[in-house]
Structure formats: structure tokens, C-alpha cells
Enzyme design. Sequence first.
Site, PDB file in Angstrom:
ATOM      1  N   GLN A 188     110.269 -36.018  28.457  1.00  0.00           N
ATOM      2  CA  GLN A 188     109.417 -36.821  29.346  1.00  0.00           C
ATOM      3  C   GLN A 188     109.412 -38.301  28.935  1.00  0.00           C
ATOM      4  OE1 GLN A 188     108.639 -33.885  28.074  1.00  0.00           O
ATOM      5  NE2 GLN A 188     107.189 -32.728  29.298  1.00  0.00           N
ATOM      6  N   ASN A 232      97.606 -32.861  23.048  1.00  0.00           N
ATOM      7  CA  ASN A 232      98.572 -33.657  23.819  1.00  0.00           C
ATOM      8  C   ASN A 232      99.962 -33.103  23.512  1.00  0.00           C
ATOM      9  OD1 ASN A 232      99.109 -35.893  25.643  1.00  0.00           O
ATOM     10  ND2 ASN A 232     100.081 -36.899  23.914  1.00  0.00           N
ATOM     11  N   LYS A 233     100.956 -33.685  24.128  1.00  0.00           N
ATOM     12  CA  LYS A 233     102.343 -33.198  24.020  1.00  0.00           C
ATOM     13  C   LYS A 233     102.727 -32.928  22.563  1.00  0.00           C
ATOM     14  CE  LYS A 233     104.656 -32.345  26.551  1.00  0.00           C
ATOM     15  NZ  LYS A 233     104.803 -30.902  26.939  1.00  0.00           N
ATOM     16  N   ASP A 237      95.769 -34.033  27.092  1.00  0.00           N
ATOM     17  CA  ASP A 237      95.672 -32.927  28.054  1.00  0.00           C
ATOM     18  C   ASP A 237      94.306 -32.273  28.033  1.00  0.00           C
ATOM     19  OD1 ASP A 237      98.729 -33.180  27.538  1.00  0.00           O
ATOM     20  OD2 ASP A 237      98.460 -32.075  29.406  1.00  0.00           O
ATOM     21  N   ARG A 283     103.749 -33.057  36.623  1.00  0.00           N
ATOM     22  CA  ARG A 283     103.238 -32.770  35.289  1.00  0.00           C
ATOM     23  C   ARG A 283     102.389 -33.954  34.851  1.00  0.00           C
ATOM     24  NH1 ARG A 283     104.696 -37.005  33.571  1.00  0.00           N
ATOM     25  NH2 ARG A 283     104.067 -36.278  31.532  1.00  0.00           N
ATOM     26  N   GLY A 284     101.734 -33.781  33.684  1.00  0.00           N
ATOM     27  CA  GLY A 284     100.759 -34.775  33.249  1.00  0.00           C
ATOM     28  C   GLY A 284      99.388 -34.293  33.728  1.00  0.00           C
ATOM     29  N   ALA A 285      98.400 -34.342  32.831  1.00  0.00           N
ATOM     30  CA  ALA A 285      97.114 -33.676  33.093  1.00  0.00           C
ATOM     31  C   ALA A 285      96.458 -34.089  34.422  1.00  0.00           C
ATOM     32  CB  ALA A 285      96.174 -33.911  31.913  1.00  0.00           C
ATOM     33  N   ARG A 299      99.464 -23.425  34.430  1.00  0.00           N
ATOM     34  CA  ARG A 299      99.585 -23.999  33.083  1.00  0.00           C
ATOM     35  C   ARG A 299      98.186 -23.986  32.438  1.00  0.00           C
ATOM     36  NH1 ARG A 299     102.915 -29.375  32.286  1.00  0.00           N
ATOM     37  NH2 ARG A 299     103.278 -28.457  30.240  1.00  0.00           N
TER      38      ARG A 299
HETATM   39  O1  MRU Z   1     104.027 -31.089  29.586  1.00  0.00           O
HETATM   40  P1  MRU Z   1     103.565 -32.344  30.259  1.00  0.00           P
HETATM   41  O2  MRU Z   1     104.675 -33.257  30.619  1.00  0.00           O
HETATM   42  O3  MRU Z   1     102.642 -32.044  31.417  1.00  0.00           O
HETATM   43  O4  MRU Z   1     102.689 -33.064  29.147  1.00  0.00           O
HETATM   44  C1  MRU Z   1     102.058 -34.266  29.479  1.00  0.00           C
HETATM   45  C2  MRU Z   1     101.337 -34.898  28.359  1.00  0.00           C
HETATM   46  O5  MRU Z   1     101.276 -34.382  27.269  1.00  0.00           O
HETATM   47  C3  MRU Z   1     100.607 -36.173  28.680  1.00  0.00           C
HETATM   48  O6  MRU Z   1     100.552 -36.990  27.554  1.00  0.00           O
HETATM   49  C4  MRU Z   1      99.179 -35.839  29.120  1.00  0.00           C
HETATM   50  O7  MRU Z   1      99.172 -34.857  30.122  1.00  0.00           O
HETATM   51  C5  MRU Z   1      98.460 -37.043  29.611  1.00  0.00           C
HETATM   52  S1  MRU Z   1      99.025 -37.600  31.168  1.00  0.00           S
HETATM   53  C6  MRU Z   1      98.085 -38.944  31.605  1.00  0.00           C
END
Ligand code: MRU
Length: 351
Positions: free
Chosen positions: A200, A251-252, A241, A50-52, A93
Site C-alpha cells: 500500500q 495499524n498496518k 485502524d 481499503r483503509g479504515a 474485515r
Molecule cells: O489493510 P489496509 O490497507 O486496509 O490497512 C490500512 C491501514 O493500516 C491504514 O493505515 C489505516 O486503515 C488508516 S487509513 C486512514
Amino acid sequence: MNVPRTIEWIGDLNGHVRMIDQTLLPAELKFLECHDAGSVWEAIKVLRVRGAPAIGIAGAMGLVLGVREAEEGDQEAFFEKLREQRDYLAGARPTAVNLTWALDRMVAVANDCSAKGVAEIKAALLNEARRIRDEDAASCRAIGRLGAELIPDGGTVLTHCNAGSLATAEYGTALAGMYVAHEQGRRFKVYSCETRPLLQGSRLTAWELTQAGIEVITICDNMVGALMSEGRIDCVITGADRIAANGDTANKIGTYGIAVLADAHGIPFHIAAPASTFDLNCSSGSEIPLEQRSADEVRSLHGRPTAPPEVPVYNPAFDVTPARLIHSIVTDRGIIEPVSSEAIARILHST
Ligand code: MRU
């Protein structure tokens, strides 16, 4: 850094994808070996990766797995399979634009090689997937060099979710500046929001910063306002994201609330993200698709109920912070400050 690679390709075209299974952290550091596109899709869907930027890399590598069995002689069938696997992986996603960015970059490489045979196209795709990983690692280093300047010596930084090594090829975006500042010998403290529902922040950010020897304090998400009013936070840095053309940033979930609180307390709120996280096709944040996730993520925690099983739940995975609340965006190409459509276009068109 003491954290192993989040995701990588092992071996040649007959090889596979190895990734850290992030659903098991911090209890267990275990690697998942993916030999087909289906297992990469599942890993993205349930947040093993996970994470963009990391899901962009996973998508690119998953696409190689998705087409590598295609027959050598039939170009048309190969491209049909490529498009089908691209759409399949893109559907895992919806919010992080890095996933479709990486998949479309892979398809463009295949199209550029269309005069060649299928075997050569497959080899070009594997090279490109590896390049996407390596370029992300370099982007994170560049973000880190610039982001380190935002970390006050002796001060405190708040971050939300995980935008660290685990969310990227290595090093991270929001956490990259912290790693560089730490390497430079600066002393600072990080407050990491727990980040309900999937934690996370407490599971991943606290884990990787601890591995690196950076002082980190985990807080529940609802403590941010109190900490800010007590003067405990000097600045906020989070990842992104998807960033729209005007700077509105998805973002999250919870990021928007933190930005509002930072604004109310006169605390600078920064975003850190590579160029691949910008989406100029979205003119503002209202055009960014926001993922809705399963009610069970909110109704339970580690398999135990935290709410009546029949209670309705609203569970958006992301929110949008308007550009006016963002002090600066730290990118791999420079810092955007103040945030405006013009400044974003300028930096994205620079190389
Ligand atoms: O749902 P996730 O864990 O994929 O969400 C991740 C985030 O919101 C991060 O802040 C974002 O992807 C940036 S990662 C460098």
C-alpha cells in the site's frame, strides 16, 4: 487535489456505488461500479477499497444496496434483512472499527425511523450513507489543519501503509497534514515504506503524493532503522485502524516496529485518526481483533512465487503499538498529547 473520489454513491436509491479499484494502482486508475452488497463485500475483502474510514463508507453504502430490494409492505422482514446484511458486511474485515461503527450507525438510523414505511427508511439509509462520507471528508480536513503543524519546514516525515485520500472519503488522515502543509507552501520530504505484503505504501501513498506534487521517496520496510540512525527522519505519522480506550493503536503490520525504532532514536511518533476510529469497548490493544490474511499474499508477488509453495506463512495484517510509544494522536476534535485514557475520553466526549 488531483486524486478522484475514492468512493461515492452515484444517483438516487436506484443508483450504485463507485469506487477506485485500488488493487490496480498505480498501473491503472479504474473505477469499479458496485450494484449489490456482494460486490461491496468482495471489494472490502480483497482490498479494492481499503483503509479504515473508506471501508466504513463502503459498508454503509453496501448496506443500502443490501436492503433496497426489500418489499415495501413488510417491516419485520425488512429489519431482519437489515440485520442479516449488517452482519454479512461486518464480516468482510475484522480490525478497522470504522466498518462496524458505520454499519451500526446505519442500523440505528433505521431503528429511529421504524414508525415510518419501508420506502422512507430506505431513503433515510441512503442519506445517512452519504452523510457518513461527507462527514469523513470534513474530519480529514480538520485532521489536516492540526496535522500540518507536525510537519517541520525543510524536514522529513516517514509514513507507513496508506492513510491518505485513497483510505478515506478524501484527503486522508496521516497524509492530510502533509496536504495542508504543502498547500501552505512548506517544503518537506516524505519517506513512504513499501508495506509488504500488499505494498500500500509504494503503490498507493507514493502514487497519491506524487499526484499532489509532494516529494516522496519509497523505501523497503527493512530500511527504516538505517534511515533513522543516519538522522534522515524528523518524525513519523501513520493512520490507525482501531484505537483502544487507553490509546493502544492497531495499524498496518510493521507500524509497531517503526514505533519501537522511533523511540530508540528519540524521534516523535504520531497517529492521525478520526473519532470514528476509537473503540472505547476495547480497554487495551490486547482486545483488538487482528486480521490474519492468506499465505499466498506473502508467498507470491504479482502472481510470481517469492517462496516455495508449501512453506508455512504467518500473515497478520495489523499489529498494535502501545500507547507509551505514541507521542500524540491527531484527531478531528483536537490533538491528544500525552496519550492517556483520560485525555482520550475527554476529547471523544467533546463535540
Ligand atoms: O489493510 P489496509 O490497507 O486496509 O490497512 C490500512 C491501514 O493500516 C491504514 O493505515 C489505516 O486503515 C488508516 S487509513 C486512514
